[in-house]
Design a protein around this motif. Structure first.
Motif, short mmCIF file in Angstrom:
data_model
loop_
_atom_site.label_atom_id
_atom_site.label_comp_id
_atom_site.label_asym_id
_atom_site.label_seq_id
_atom_site.Cartn_x
_atom_site.Cartn_y
_atom_site.Cartn_z
N SER A 117 0.82 -1.20 0.00
CA SER A 117 0.00 0.00 0.00
C SER A 117 0.86 1.26 0.00
O SER A 117 0.61 2.20 -0.78
CB SER A 117 -0.92 -0.01 1.22
N LEU A 118 1.88 1.29 0.85
CA LEU A 118 2.78 2.45 0.90
C LEU A 118 3.51 2.66 -0.41
O LEU A 118 3.65 3.79 -0.89
CB LEU A 118 3.78 2.28 2.05
N LEU A 119 3.98 1.57 -1.00
CA LEU A 119 4.71 1.67 -2.28
C LEU A 119 3.82 2.19 -3.40
O LEU A 119 4.31 2.85 -4.34
CB LEU A 119 5.28 0.29 -2.66
N ILE A 120 2.53 1.90 -3.33
CA ILE A 120 1.61 2.34 -4.38
C ILE A 120 1.25 3.82 -4.24
O ILE A 120 1.19 4.55 -5.23
CB ILE A 120 0.35 1.46 -4.37
N ILE A 121 1.00 4.27 -3.01
CA ILE A 121 0.48 5.64 -2.85
C ILE A 121 1.57 6.70 -2.72
O ILE A 121 1.31 7.88 -2.99
CB ILE A 121 -0.46 5.74 -1.63
N LEU A 122 2.78 6.33 -2.33
CA LEU A 122 3.81 7.34 -2.09
C LEU A 122 4.27 8.07 -3.36
O LEU A 122 4.46 9.29 -3.31
CB LEU A 122 5.02 6.72 -1.38
N PRO A 123 4.45 7.40 -4.53
CA PRO A 123 4.88 8.15 -5.72
C PRO A 123 3.93 9.29 -6.13
O PRO A 123 4.39 10.43 -6.28
CB PRO A 123 4.97 7.06 -6.80
N PRO A 124 2.62 9.03 -6.32
CA PRO A 124 1.75 10.17 -6.69
C PRO A 124 1.62 11.19 -5.57
O PRO A 124 1.51 12.40 -5.83
CB PRO A 124 0.40 9.50 -6.99
N LEU A 125 1.64 10.74 -4.31
CA LEU A 125 1.51 11.68 -3.19
C LEU A 125 2.72 12.60 -3.09
O LEU A 125 2.58 13.80 -2.83
CB LEU A 125 1.33 10.91 -1.88
N SER A 126 3.91 12.06 -3.32
CA SER A 126 5.13 12.88 -3.26
C SER A 126 5.13 13.95 -4.35
O SER A 126 5.60 15.07 -4.12
CB SER A 126 6.37 12.00 -3.37
N LEU A 127 4.61 13.61 -5.53
CA LEU A 127 4.51 14.61 -6.60
C LEU A 127 3.49 15.69 -6.25
O LEU A 127 3.64 16.85 -6.62
CB LEU A 127 4.12 13.94 -7.92
N GLY A 128 2.44 15.29 -5.53
CA GLY A 128 1.38 16.24 -5.18
C GLY A 128 1.78 17.26 -4.14
O GLY A 128 1.08 18.26 -3.94
N LEU A 129 2.92 17.05 -3.46
CA LEU A 129 3.35 17.99 -2.42
C LEU A 129 3.80 19.33 -3.01
O LEU A 129 3.85 20.33 -2.29
CB LEU A 129 4.51 17.38 -1.61
N ASP A 130 4.12 19.36 -4.30
CA ASP A 130 4.60 20.59 -4.95
C ASP A 130 3.49 21.35 -5.67
O ASP A 130 3.77 22.31 -6.41
CB ASP A 130 5.71 20.25 -5.94
N LEU A 131 2.24 20.94 -5.50
CA LEU A 131 1.14 21.61 -6.18
C LEU A 131 0.95 23.03 -5.65
O LEU A 131 1.18 23.31 -4.48
CB LEU A 131 -0.16 20.83 -6.00
N GLU A 132 0.52 23.92 -6.54
CA GLU A 132 0.24 25.31 -6.16
C GLU A 132 -1.26 25.55 -6.26
O GLU A 132 -1.95 25.03 -7.14
CB GLU A 132 0.99 26.28 -7.07
#
Length: 277
Positions: A117-132
């Motif tokens: 579960s962690l391996l699946i959700i971490l990639p898109p979530l990490s990209l979403g941290l830079d959203l404006e």
């Protein structure tokens, strides 16, 4: 409150009663913990907003809520697939059940559910941290979900949207294949080969509760991938989220206990113990 008390009761019963120390109840114990965690990740904050009228949430709190909702939700899918494997072993290989589904194996399977579960959700979530968020900061939802957050972002969200879809579909299909094809196809074939109707009924009853929970969980999530009109899309997503975060966790304890004589007996024994104190 019904969801919390119902699932907490299952956890207490499986910990307190020596007859509920099998792999099936170990997975049920973990599933109940996930249901409590999943509900607690969003519903208390939603109830707070309703009671106070304060609909604001900080960005960091929103990201944390999104993370916990996703990790608990995805882990539930993999745990349901693991529980279907447990039912497969119980029905198709009953003589080897205790050997195959040992306590060590069960712990490793649950650990794998969390790690996957962690391996699946971490990639898109990490990209979403830079959203404006420049144009709007109002989320059209009662919880911080990926889709409504991406809709109000002023950044280019194409890559994140594709990653979210790929991860969601991958989770859905991987677990669905394990549940429906690799497990229940063999389970149904084994049940149909049993000589008497009584044996077939008894074998089916051991996995009927799991089947009902699978249908509720997967059935509600299917609506997320239906392509409604843009006007109705968020209304449907909010309705599905309400079903998966509150209604389904409330029903699951009743589904697993109403037809389960061992759980009923464990509950009666626990009540008798408290009366003697």
């Amino acid at each position: 409150m019904l969801s919390f008390t119902g699932n907490l009761s299952i956890i207490i019963l499986t910990l307190a009663d020596s007859h509920l120390k099998t792999a099936m109840y170990f997975f049920l114990q973990n599933f109940s913990f996930l249901e409590i965690s999943f509900t607690s990740a969003c519903i208390p904050r939603f109830l707070y907003s309703i009671s106070t009228g304060d609909g604001t949430i900080t960005y960091n709190a929103c990201i944390c809520q999104l993370f916990f909702i996703d990790v608990f939700g995805v882990t539930e899918f993999f745990l349901l697939a693991t529980m279907s494997f447990d039912r497969y072993v119980a029905i198709c290989k009953p003589l080897h059940y205790m050997t195959i589904m040992s306590y060590r194996v069960c712990k490793r399977l649950v650990f794998c559910c969390w790690m996957t579960s962690l391996l699946i959700i971490l990639p898109p979530l990490s990209l979403g941290l830079d959203l404006e968020f420049c144009a709007s900061n109002a989320i059209d939802h009662f919880a911080c979900d990926a889709n409504p957050m991406l809709k109000i972002s002023s950044s280019d969200t194409w890559l994140i949207e594709q990653m979210v879809i790929v991860c969601a579909v991958m989770t859905f299909l991987m677990t669905l294949v394990c549940v429906m094809i690799l497990s229940y196809m063999y389970i149904i074939r084994t049940i149909l080969r049993l000589p008497s109707a009584q044996q077939r009924t008894r074998a089916f009853s051991t996995c009927s509760s799991h089947i009902m929970v699978v249908f509720i969980t997967y059935g509600s999530c299917i609506f997320v991938y239906i392509k409604p009109s843009a006007k109705d899309e968020m209304a449907i997503n909010k309705g599905v989220t309400l079903l998966t975060t509150s209604i389904s966790p409330m029903l699951n304890p009743f589904i697993y206990t109403l037809r389960n004589k061992q759980v009923k007996q464990a509950f009666n024994d626990l009540v008798k113990r408290f009366k003697l104190l």
